[in-house]
Design an enzyme around this catalytic site. Structure first.
Site, PDB file in Angstrom:
ATOM      1  CB  SER A 254     117.251  58.429 -35.659  1.00  0.00           C
ATOM      2  OG  SER A 254     117.998  59.383 -35.291  1.00  0.00           O
ATOM      3  CE  LYS A 255     110.114  60.876 -37.597  1.00  0.00           C
ATOM      4  NZ  LYS A 255     109.769  59.543 -36.722  1.00  0.00           N
ATOM      5  NE  ARG A 256     119.748  60.622 -32.028  1.00  0.00           N
ATOM      6  CZ  ARG A 256     121.066  60.499 -32.398  1.00  0.00           C
ATOM      7  NH1 ARG A 256     121.793  61.421 -32.264  1.00  0.00           N
ATOM      8  NH2 ARG A 256     121.460  59.481 -32.976  1.00  0.00           N
ATOM      9  CG  HIS A 257     121.192  61.869 -37.871  1.00  0.00           C
ATOM     10  ND1 HIS A 257     120.699  60.751 -37.439  1.00  0.00           N
ATOM     11  CD2 HIS A 257     122.619  61.970 -37.431  1.00  0.00           C
ATOM     12  CE1 HIS A 257     121.847  60.160 -36.807  1.00  0.00           C
ATOM     13  NE2 HIS A 257     122.832  60.859 -36.795  1.00  0.00           N
TER      14      HIS A 257
END
Ligand code: GLU
Ligand code: ZN
Length: 492
Positions: A254-257
């Protein structure tokens, strides 16, 4: 039997790594089997739909060089391939199910459904969901509700007894009790719009899809889809749900990565061949050692059997490495034209790109090529040539293990060695050796000499090889910058 597979995204966001991997697996499978790759746009969710997402889908596939055999724009014998252009058809098929007793009209208002839900929660009922209120309305009851002007939805009659099994090529048999399948889900909404399940199943059947390769998150929909195929009296296709794409921490990517949209990767300067190669390797491999695959290779050797069962890990560093490898494989001419937009964006060269600028960019390529991970790296790597913003913070000049005093000595003595050496026409290796000897005399690491010199010349710690930098910058300017750095060191 001709293999026919489809990529069926919903244009509700930018194409991301997971989606593109699904597209690639489908595409390569089709090609390797001599089959057809179909693009279908599942735009039934009109609220989340956006034109931008649809354009991004086309742009992304174009950029990757993935051509669909049938689909929007190119057409084909089973079109239209955009679901919003097929609404009449879904209605027709849903009504046929009603006629056959496999589905029914439901007139419940949202208020009634909400009340039922609240009651189920309050009574802690183990039955959750629609209470099948309208499952057995008589013709009179229906006529009465119609007369009131209520527009019904169409719901599938899911058997309350028994089990449904579907076979997945990778996961084996997956069985659910029918009572656990969503109770009588809506197939057609009251405004005549189909739900995902109805449109998806009808289209896969009518478009002659033989294999469904899609993300594992669709497994829960599998039993319902099988029930739909049964209701229609159709043969379901072969299922192959693809392993998840995870970040390195084992969580769904996800964008967290980091970036997940292909548009972002493209903007940073990843090459399509690197994305194709690496993304295909996330959850697929030919054997335990082959890493490099061109699109053409994969079109030949991709096999379903080689898809992994375990989740695939998307490693940004590994992608960088692949990208670097592909950058180094580019011809200087191609790389120059790929780098040009970044240099223009940075204002280093003009938007018109004169012949002179063209030559200049081409002359930079042999030096930057080895050091680039992504195309946009060309900007920090060459910025010292286009603008002069000296580093004034002494700490940046001082290498690990060195100190201010030695750094000044390294700069002072090192400049002399470097400049006189170059002026006398000494070989680079010889000058380098003298600089190494200087570090020994000063009893510091080699970098204690090279780092301050490099920072002085290139105004940065990320830079090109030293002698390349000097050659590109010119000897006079090099001398000026070195003297300036020494002065700064002495005076501050
Ligand atoms: N439209 C669905 C999606 O966006 C397609 C799922 C499927 O392939 O059946 O993922
Ligand atoms: Zn109802």
């Amino acid at each position: 039997m001709e293999v026919r597979v489809r990529y069926a995204p919903s244009p509700t966001g930018l194409q991301h790594i997971g989606g593109v991997r699904t597209a690639l697996f489908n595409y390569f499978f089709a090609k390797s089997m001599g089959g057809k790759f179909i693009l279908r746009v599942e735009d039934t969710d009109r609220e989340r739909y956006s034109d931008e997402s649809l354009q991004d889908l086309y742009d992304t596939l174009d950029w990757l060089g993935i051509k669909w055999d049938e689909g929007p724009v190119v057409g084909g014998p089973y079109g239209p391939y955009i679901q919003s252009e097929r609404f009449e058809l879904y209605k027709e098929y849903a009504e046929k199910l009603v006629k056959d007793g496999k589905a029914y009209y439901c007139y419940c208002t949202p208020e009634r459904l909400e009340k039922v839900r609240q009651e189920q929660i309050a009574s802690k009922s183990d039955y959750q969901g629609y209470d099948r209120h309208c499952a057995n309305l008589t013709d009179e009851e229906r006529a009465d509700l119609e007369a009131q002007g209520i527009k019904p939805v169409i719901r599938l009659r899911v058997p309350t007894e028994g089990k449904t099994t579907f076979h997945d090529v990778l996961m084996g048999d997956i069985t659910r009790k029918n009572k656990d399948v969503s109770p009588d889900p809506i197939l057609l909404k009251s405004d005549g719009f189909p739900t995902y399940h109805l449109a998806n199943v009808i289209d896969d059947h009518l478009m002659g899809i033989t294999h469904i390769m899609r993300a594992q998150e669709w497994i829960p929909s599998g039993p319902l889809h099988i029930l739909l195929y049964e209701a229609f009296g159709w043969e379901p296709p072969i299922y192959c749900h693809l392993p998840m794409v995870m970040g390195k921490d084992g969580q769904k990517l996800s964008k967290r990565h980091g970036s997940t949209s292909v548009r972002d990767f493209r903007a940073k300067g990843y090459l399509p061949e690197a994305i194709i190669n690496y993304v295909t390797m996330v959850g697929w491999s030919l054997d335990d050692h082959t890493e490099f695959f061109s699109k053409e290779d994969l079109e030949k050797c991709f096999k379903i059997e080689n898809i992994h069962k375990a989740p695939g890990v998307f490693d940004y560093k590994k992608l960088d490495w692949f990208n670097g490898q592909y950058i180094r494989e580019c011809s200087d001419e191609r790389l120059a034209s790929l780098c040009t937009p970044y240099l223009q964006e940075a204002g280093f060269i003009s938007k018109e790109e004169t012949e002179e600028e063209k030559k200049l960019v081409l002359s930079l390529i042999p030096s930057v090529k080895e050091r680039m991970k992504v195309l946009s790296d060309v900007v920090p790597l060459t910025s010292f040539l286009f603008k002069d913003e000296p580093v004034t913070d002494k700490a940046v000049y001082i290498a690990k293990g060195s100190n201010e005093e030695n750094t000044l000595k390294a700069l002072d003595e090192g400049s002399r060695i470097l400049l006189s050496g170059l002026k006398e026409g000494k070989a680079e290796a010889e000058i380098e050796e003298e600089l190494v000897n200087l570090s020994k005399t000063l009893e510091i690491k080699v970098n204690g000499v090279f780092q301050p010199i490099r920072v002085a010349i290139t105004n940065s710690t990320v830079s090109l090889p030293l002698f390349d930098s000097i050659r590109l910058l010119g000897l006079d300017e090099t001398e000026r910058r070195l003297e300036r750095a020494i002065k700064n060191f002495k005076e501050n």
